[in-house]
Design an enzyme around this catalytic site. Structure first.
Site, PDB file in Angstrom:
ATOM      1  N   TYR A   1      26.749  43.398  37.329  1.00 19.71           N
ATOM      2  CA  TYR A   1      28.221  43.376  37.369  1.00 19.71           C
ATOM      3  C   TYR A   1      28.722  41.988  37.779  1.00 19.71           C
ATOM      4  CZ  TYR A   1      32.972  44.358  38.962  1.00 19.71           C
ATOM      5  OH  TYR A   1      34.337  44.313  39.156  1.00 19.71           O
TER       6      TYR A   1
ATOM      7  N   TYR B   1      45.569  47.347  35.118  1.00 16.09           N
ATOM      8  CA  TYR B   1      45.480  48.080  36.384  1.00 16.09           C
ATOM      9  C   TYR B   1      46.741  48.897  36.653  1.00 16.09           C
ATOM     10  CZ  TYR B   1      41.604  44.917  37.042  1.00 16.09           C
ATOM     11  OH  TYR B   1      40.448  44.220  36.883  1.00 16.09           O
TER      12      TYR B   1
ATOM     13  N   VAL C   1      40.744  38.673  37.341  1.00 15.08           N
ATOM     14  CA  VAL C   1      41.257  37.899  38.475  1.00 15.08           C
ATOM     15  C   VAL C   1      40.970  36.396  38.379  1.00 15.08           C
ATOM     16  CG1 VAL C   1      41.375  39.793  40.154  1.00 15.08           C
ATOM     17  CG2 VAL C   1      39.260  38.475  39.925  1.00 15.08           C
TER      18      VAL C   1
ATOM     19  N   SER D   1      37.246  40.698  35.096  1.00 14.70           N
ATOM     20  CA  SER D   1      37.346  42.079  34.619  1.00 14.70           C
ATOM     21  C   SER D   1      37.405  42.212  33.102  1.00 14.70           C
ATOM     22  CB  SER D   1      38.580  42.742  35.206  1.00 14.70           C
ATOM     23  OG  SER D   1      38.236  43.361  36.396  1.00 14.70           O
TER      24      SER D   1
ATOM     25  N   LYS E   1      34.570  43.833  31.522  1.00 12.91           N
ATOM     26  CA  LYS E   1      34.409  45.299  31.528  1.00 12.91           C
ATOM     27  C   LYS E   1      34.547  45.864  30.118  1.00 12.91           C
ATOM     28  CE  LYS E   1      36.123  45.648  36.268  1.00 12.91           C
ATOM     29  NZ  LYS E   1      37.318  45.766  37.094  1.00 12.91           N
TER      30      LYS E   1
END
Ligand code: GLU
Length: 305
Positions: A189, A241, A259, A61, A64
């Protein structure tokens, strides 16, 4: 400095037993649960590291931030944020629920899976291959590491198992939030999540965001100050998150987790910090990584809140 970093890593490492490595992407299950690396890079270009500094991990992530920075640079805030919000969500990173429940079907923010997938679909680069090339090029310039590459086994592992992300993407296609071909967007992605790095690379990226866009190792202006400010604000509010609020209180530094066990943290105008410890808590954040950042923040007085 190096001694202090080593002591912090050694003290945090035993806590890996409190979490688990991610296995929902089968290849991530091979990660070494007790690995723990730390790297710091100041905006002046002074670097330090400790522990498993060469341990390679997929940035997941954390990527991102890179595709978002690219979208903001190429398309501007107005266009990007008409497709994705900028507010935190109490839901897990891969949650589907609110996409349908809310009247406006926009994902809450670009740092949860749905938001990141929507942002990638906006990138003006044709197909997955050229989109990935653009993201990888920016990743290399942010880290000053021209050899960063996608780990093909992790990419394939996620691509063949990621039905949850497929569900998010197809739903967003049905509400016209996601542009283009769903499988092609997802392919980009999965590839960007599988970019492999070591903590030293991400510390340089953090320092580039901390300095307002100038990479302290290469000297290149990689991003505008405005894009860096937007990214840092989103890291502070949404980067960990549904654990972002707790992290802000415990550590007090904008950060983004993945992760794969990585966390990149940014102390504005001072430094970038990166940790990797693959054992995760229930929210997908590195247990030892957060512990290291809390201790480092306390001993170096890094809190920004
Ligand atoms: N590739 C991961 C997924 O889509 C990224 C999630 C994360 O790092 O938090 O599930």
């Amino acid at each position: 400095m190096d001694e202090m970093l080593t002591a912090i890593v050694d003290a945090a490492r035993p806590r890996f037993t409190e979490g688990k490595v991610a296995t929902y992407i089968p290849e991530l299950g091979k990660a070494q649960a007790d690995a723990l690396g730390l790297a710091v890079m100041t905006v002046e270009g002074e670097g330090h590291s400790a522990g498993d500094r060469d341990y390679p991990f997929s940035i997941q992530s954390i990527s991102k931030l890179i595709s978002l920075a690219l979208a903001l640079t190429e398309l501007g805030e107005e266009r990007v944020f008409s497709h994705v919000g900028v507010d935190p969500t109490p839901d897990p990173f891969n949650s589907i629920m609110r996409l349908e429940m809310d009247r406006v079907h926009r994902p809450y923010n670009p740092l949860v899976n749905a938001g990141a997938i929507a942002v990638i679909s906006l990138l003006p680069y044709g197909e997955s291959e050229s989109r990935t090339a653009a993201v990888l090029d920016l990743a290399r310039r942010l880290t000053a590491n021209g050899t960063l590459a996608v780990n093909e086994s992790i990419y394939r592992s996620e691509k063949t198992t990621s039905d949850r992300n497929r569900a998010l993407a197809y739903f967003m296609k049905s509400t016209a939030i996601l542009k283009g071909d769903v499988e092609d967007v997802l392919d980009s992605y999965f590839r960007q999540c599988s970019i492999e790095a070591a903590v030293g690379d991400l510390a340089v990226m953090g320092a580039t965001l901390a300095s307002g866009g100038i990479n302290p190792v290469s000297g290149e202006r990689v991003l505008s100050t405005r894009v860096c400010r937007v990214i840092r604000a989103l890291m502070a509010t949404c980067g960990m998150y549904d654990g972002s609020g707790e992290f802000a209180i415990r550590v007090g530094i904008p950060a983004k987790s993945g992760v794969g066990g990585g966390i990149v943290a940014v102390v504005p105008r001072r430094m970038g910090i990166a940790v990797c410890g693959p054992s995760l808590d229930g929210k997908g954040n590195s247990i030892c990584g957060m512990e290291v950042l809390e201790e480092l923040s306390r001993s170096m007085r890094l809190r920004v809140f």
